[in-house]
Design a protein around this motif. Structure first.
Motif, PDB file in Angstrom:
ATOM      1  N   ILE A   1       0.837  -1.199   0.000  1.00  0.00           N
ATOM      2  CA  ILE A   1       0.000   0.000   0.000  1.00  0.00           C
ATOM      3  C   ILE A   1       0.871   1.248   0.000  1.00  0.00           C
ATOM      4  CG2 ILE A   1      -1.716   1.322   1.297  1.00  0.00           C
ATOM      5  CD1 ILE A   1      -2.858  -1.318   2.268  1.00  0.00           C
ATOM      6  N   GLN A   2       0.611   2.127  -0.936  1.00  0.00           N
ATOM      7  CA  GLN A   2       1.312   3.402  -0.981  1.00  0.00           C
ATOM      8  C   GLN A   2       0.619   4.382  -0.041  1.00  0.00           C
ATOM      9  OE1 GLN A   2       2.660   4.952  -4.825  1.00  0.00           O
ATOM     10  NE2 GLN A   2       1.673   3.185  -5.800  1.00  0.00           N
ATOM     11  N   VAL A   3       1.388   5.019   0.833  1.00  0.00           N
ATOM     12  CA  VAL A   3       0.855   6.013   1.763  1.00  0.00           C
ATOM     13  C   VAL A   3       1.558   7.328   1.467  1.00  0.00           C
ATOM     14  CG1 VAL A   3       0.457   6.638   4.161  1.00  0.00           C
ATOM     15  CG2 VAL A   3       0.416   4.226   3.491  1.00  0.00           C
ATOM     16  N   LEU A   4       0.792   8.300   0.965  1.00  0.00           N
ATOM     17  CA  LEU A   4       1.347   9.565   0.510  1.00  0.00           C
ATOM     18  C   LEU A   4       0.826  10.726   1.355  1.00  0.00           C
ATOM     19  CD1 LEU A   4       0.720   8.995  -3.314  1.00  0.00           C
ATOM     20  CD2 LEU A   4       2.823   8.494  -2.029  1.00  0.00           C
ATOM     21  N   ALA A   5       1.526  11.851   1.275  1.00  0.00           N
ATOM     22  CA  ALA A   5       1.129  13.044   2.024  1.00  0.00           C
ATOM     23  C   ALA A   5       0.092  13.875   1.280  1.00  0.00           C
ATOM     24  CB  ALA A   5       2.351  13.901   2.342  1.00  0.00           C
ATOM     25  N   THR A   6      -0.076  13.634  -0.018  1.00  0.00           N
ATOM     26  CA  THR A   6      -1.076  14.335  -0.819  1.00  0.00           C
ATOM     27  C   THR A   6      -1.747  13.336  -1.763  1.00  0.00           C
ATOM     28  OG1 THR A   6       0.587  14.911  -2.482  1.00  0.00           O
ATOM     29  CG2 THR A   6       0.137  16.546  -0.765  1.00  0.00           C
ATOM     30  N   PRO A   7      -2.996  13.559  -2.123  1.00  0.00           N
ATOM     31  CA  PRO A   7      -3.667  12.628  -3.044  1.00  0.00           C
ATOM     32  C   PRO A   7      -3.131  12.792  -4.460  1.00  0.00           C
ATOM     33  CG  PRO A   7      -5.115  14.470  -2.518  1.00  0.00           C
ATOM     34  CD  PRO A   7      -3.898  14.629  -1.666  1.00  0.00           C
TER      35      PRO A   7
ATOM     36  N   LEU B   1     -10.724  16.774   0.397  1.00  0.00           N
ATOM     37  CA  LEU B   1      -9.549  15.989   0.754  1.00  0.00           C
ATOM     38  C   LEU B   1      -8.277  16.820   0.641  1.00  0.00           C
ATOM     39  CD1 LEU B   1     -10.378  12.631  -1.042  1.00  0.00           C
ATOM     40  CD2 LEU B   1     -10.149  12.928   1.419  1.00  0.00           C
ATOM     41  N   ALA B   2      -8.208  17.649  -0.387  1.00  0.00           N
ATOM     42  CA  ALA B   2      -7.015  18.470  -0.593  1.00  0.00           C
ATOM     43  C   ALA B   2      -6.878  19.554   0.467  1.00  0.00           C
ATOM     44  CB  ALA B   2      -7.057  19.104  -1.979  1.00  0.00           C
ATOM     45  N   ARG B   3      -7.963  19.856   1.189  1.00  0.00           N
ATOM     46  CA  ARG B   3      -7.907  20.873   2.242  1.00  0.00           C
ATOM     47  C   ARG B   3      -7.585  20.298   3.615  1.00  0.00           C
ATOM     48  NH1 ARG B   3     -12.566  22.953  -0.640  1.00  0.00           N
ATOM     49  NH2 ARG B   3     -13.938  21.819   0.786  1.00  0.00           N
ATOM     50  N   ILE B   4      -7.503  18.984   3.738  1.00  0.00           N
ATOM     51  CA  ILE B   4      -7.182  18.398   5.040  1.00  0.00           C
ATOM     52  C   ILE B   4      -5.832  18.951   5.511  1.00  0.00           C
ATOM     53  CG2 ILE B   4      -6.620  16.279   6.286  1.00  0.00           C
ATOM     54  CD1 ILE B   4      -8.502  14.783   4.468  1.00  0.00           C
ATOM     55  N   PRO B   5      -5.759  19.484   6.716  1.00  0.00           N
ATOM     56  CA  PRO B   5      -4.491  20.065   7.180  1.00  0.00           C
ATOM     57  C   PRO B   5      -3.441  18.991   7.426  1.00  0.00           C
ATOM     58  CG  PRO B   5      -6.121  20.085   8.943  1.00  0.00           C
ATOM     59  CD  PRO B   5      -6.840  19.654   7.708  1.00  0.00           C
ATOM     60  N   ALA B   6      -2.199  19.362   7.245  1.00  0.00           N
ATOM     61  CA  ALA B   6      -1.094  18.447   7.526  1.00  0.00           C
ATOM     62  C   ALA B   6      -1.003  18.204   9.032  1.00  0.00           C
ATOM     63  CB  ALA B   6       0.205  19.042   7.000  1.00  0.00           C
ATOM     64  N   PRO B   7      -0.575  16.998   9.430  1.00  0.00           N
ATOM     65  CA  PRO B   7      -0.213  15.878   8.559  1.00  0.00           C
ATOM     66  C   PRO B   7      -1.439  15.065   8.133  1.00  0.00           C
ATOM     67  CG  PRO B   7       0.210  15.274  10.835  1.00  0.00           C
ATOM     68  CD  PRO B   7      -0.291  16.692  10.853  1.00  0.00           C
ATOM     69  N   ALA B   8      -1.586  14.878   6.845  1.00  0.00           N
ATOM     70  CA  ALA B   8      -2.639  14.031   6.294  1.00  0.00           C
ATOM     71  C   ALA B   8      -1.975  12.887   5.545  1.00  0.00           C
ATOM     72  CB  ALA B   8      -3.535  14.826   5.352  1.00  0.00           C
TER      73      ALA B   8
ATOM     74  N   PRO C   1      -5.314   1.231  -9.677  1.00  0.00           N
ATOM     75  CA  PRO C   1      -5.778   1.568  -8.334  1.00  0.00           C
ATOM     76  C   PRO C   1      -7.093   0.857  -8.020  1.00  0.00           C
ATOM     77  CG  PRO C   1      -6.129   3.401  -9.830  1.00  0.00           C
ATOM     78  CD  PRO C   1      -5.313   2.398 -10.570  1.00  0.00           C
ATOM     79  N   ALA C   2      -7.140   0.239  -6.828  1.00  0.00           N
ATOM     80  CA  ALA C   2      -8.315  -0.566  -6.481  1.00  0.00           C
ATOM     81  C   ALA C   2      -9.011  -0.116  -5.201  1.00  0.00           C
ATOM     82  CB  ALA C   2      -7.905  -2.034  -6.338  1.00  0.00           C
ATOM     83  N   ALA C   3      -8.256   0.370  -4.209  1.00  0.00           N
ATOM     84  CA  ALA C   3      -8.860   0.767  -2.938  1.00  0.00           C
ATOM     85  C   ALA C   3      -8.072   1.926  -2.353  1.00  0.00           C
ATOM     86  CB  ALA C   3      -8.896  -0.403  -1.966  1.00  0.00           C
ATOM     87  N   ILE C   4      -8.778   2.826  -1.683  1.00  0.00           N
ATOM     88  CA  ILE C   4      -8.148   4.013  -1.125  1.00  0.00           C
ATOM     89  C   ILE C   4      -8.718   4.324   0.255  1.00  0.00           C
ATOM     90  CG2 ILE C   4      -7.640   5.066  -3.375  1.00  0.00           C
ATOM     91  CD1 ILE C   4     -10.161   6.826  -2.916  1.00  0.00           C
ATOM     92  N   GLY C   5      -8.038   5.213   0.956  1.00  0.00           N
ATOM     93  CA  GLY C   5      -8.511   5.753   2.220  1.00  0.00           C
ATOM     94  C   GLY C   5      -7.627   6.916   2.608  1.00  0.00           C
ATOM     95  N   ALA C   6      -8.137   7.801   3.461  1.00  0.00           N
ATOM     96  CA  ALA C   6      -7.372   8.972   3.883  1.00  0.00           C
ATOM     97  C   ALA C   6      -7.495   9.147   5.382  1.00  0.00           C
ATOM     98  CB  ALA C   6      -7.883  10.221   3.160  1.00  0.00           C
TER      99      ALA C   6
ATOM    100  N   ALA D   1      -1.822   2.270  11.196  1.00  0.00           N
ATOM    101  CA  ALA D   1      -0.417   2.022  11.525  1.00  0.00           C
ATOM    102  C   ALA D   1       0.389   3.296  11.318  1.00  0.00           C
ATOM    103  CB  ALA D   1       0.137   0.887  10.670  1.00  0.00           C
ATOM    104  N   GLU D   2       0.144   3.976  10.207  1.00  0.00           N
ATOM    105  CA  GLU D   2       0.832   5.243   9.924  1.00  0.00           C
ATOM    106  C   GLU D   2       0.458   6.303  10.941  1.00  0.00           C
ATOM    107  OE1 GLU D   2       3.173   8.019   7.542  1.00  0.00           O
ATOM    108  OE2 GLU D   2       3.116   5.829   7.774  1.00  0.00           O
ATOM    109  N   ALA D   3      -0.801   6.325  11.372  1.00  0.00           N
ATOM    110  CA  ALA D   3      -1.263   7.328  12.330  1.00  0.00           C
ATOM    111  C   ALA D   3      -0.491   7.247  13.638  1.00  0.00           C
ATOM    112  CB  ALA D   3      -2.757   7.149  12.592  1.00  0.00           C
ATOM    113  N   ALA D   4      -0.177   6.043  14.065  1.00  0.00           N
ATOM    114  CA  ALA D   4       0.574   5.885  15.309  1.00  0.00           C
ATOM    115  C   ALA D   4       1.952   6.529  15.201  1.00  0.00           C
ATOM    116  CB  ALA D   4       0.693   4.411  15.670  1.00  0.00           C
ATOM    117  N   THR D   5       2.573   6.440  14.042  1.00  0.00           N
ATOM    118  CA  THR D   5       3.898   7.049  13.857  1.00  0.00           C
ATOM    119  C   THR D   5       3.816   8.566  13.845  1.00  0.00           C
ATOM    120  OG1 THR D   5       3.881   7.160  11.421  1.00  0.00           O
ATOM    121  CG2 THR D   5       4.503   5.053  12.429  1.00  0.00           C
ATOM    122  N   LEU D   6       2.611   9.108  13.619  1.00  0.00           N
ATOM    123  CA  LEU D   6       2.421  10.553  13.590  1.00  0.00           C
ATOM    124  C   LEU D   6       1.899  11.098  14.909  1.00  0.00           C
ATOM    125  CD1 LEU D   6       0.826  10.799  10.027  1.00  0.00           C
ATOM    126  CD2 LEU D   6       3.157  11.427  10.679  1.00  0.00           C
TER     127      LEU D   6
END
Length: 243
Positions: free
Chosen positions: A113-119, A144-151, A162-167, A201-206
């Protein structure tokens, strides 16, 4: 499990409307008129005027933007109890019951899964393909593009497509999970579960200790998935609008 007065302001900030205003503790949101969260008044605490005057002001605010007035009333907030009666007297009715579920962060990520800072364009392609209509998809992509960092924006590809996404949005020690979508040809394959796990999992690191998400009360499959991943209902809300 949690006081809605704590989480609701974070939820509003995590999914920002194109235009925002306040009447004391009432938050007014306006965008293109389709996504209810960013096209409704959120009465989180007392307004800065008499409730009836505040209701008049909200109706005038939306009328000036060519939008119907809508209110998001949250269970457990004292403001909602009185407002439900006042809105009913004005011809409003409740709809779209939604649950806020709270769960843990952490766990293992997924290297597929690719986890990026911007869509990116591929992320947006899945979102648009699963939207109710093109305008609805466009409005939500703008949000989605207006979500404040860190997103974070997670995408799982299958056979190069691309098959599945989430933010997710991080704020106040919580991670809000949004935009969980799976392309029609890839549903019921466990892809949403993998995307969710990557996001928390990524959220915990943030620095997020807990995660929350919103799901329509009638969406039994999604609720079951989230419950299986450790999420439990915390409270609910409804939208009030005129028919």
């Amino acid at each position: 499990m949690i006081d809605p007065a704590v989480l609701e302001p974070l939820a509003d900030d995590a999914w920002p409307a194109r235009e925002r205003d306040r009447l004391g503790g009432w938050r007014l949101n306006a965008s293109a008129g389709r996504s209810m969260r960013i096209n409704a008044c959120w009465p989180l605490s007392a307004p800065d005027s008499d409730p009836e005057a505040a209701l008049n002001a909200v109706e005038a605010w939306y009328a000036a933007r060519g939008l119907p007035p809508q209110f998001k009333l949250t269970d457990g907030l004292s403001e909602s109890i009185d407002l439900a009666k006042r809105l009913a007297a004005r011809g409003y009715a409740a709809s779209k019951e939604t649950l806020v579920m709270l769960g843990p962060t952490g766990g293992e990520g997924d290297p597929a899964i690719q986890v990026l800072a911007t869509p990116d364009a591929a992320f947006e392609a899945v979102f648009t393909a699963t939207a109710g209509d093109p305008e609805d998809g466009r409005e939500r992509i703008e949000a989605l593009a207006r979500i404040p960092a860190p997103a974070r924006f997670a995408r799982l590809d299958v056979d190069g497509a691309p098959a599945a996404i989430g933010a997710s949005a991080i704020g106040g020690g919580f991670a809000g999970v949004f935009g969980m979508r799976t392309a029609p040809d890839h549903r019921r394959k466990g892809l949403a579960r993998r995307v969710l796990r990557a996001l928390i999992a990524e959220a915990a690191t943030l620095g997020a200790g807990r995660a929350w998400l919103q799901v329509e009360a009638g969406n039994a499959p999604a609720i079951a998935l989230y419950a299986d991943e450790g999420f439990a209902p915390a409270y609910g809300y409804r939208y009030w609008a005129r028919g």
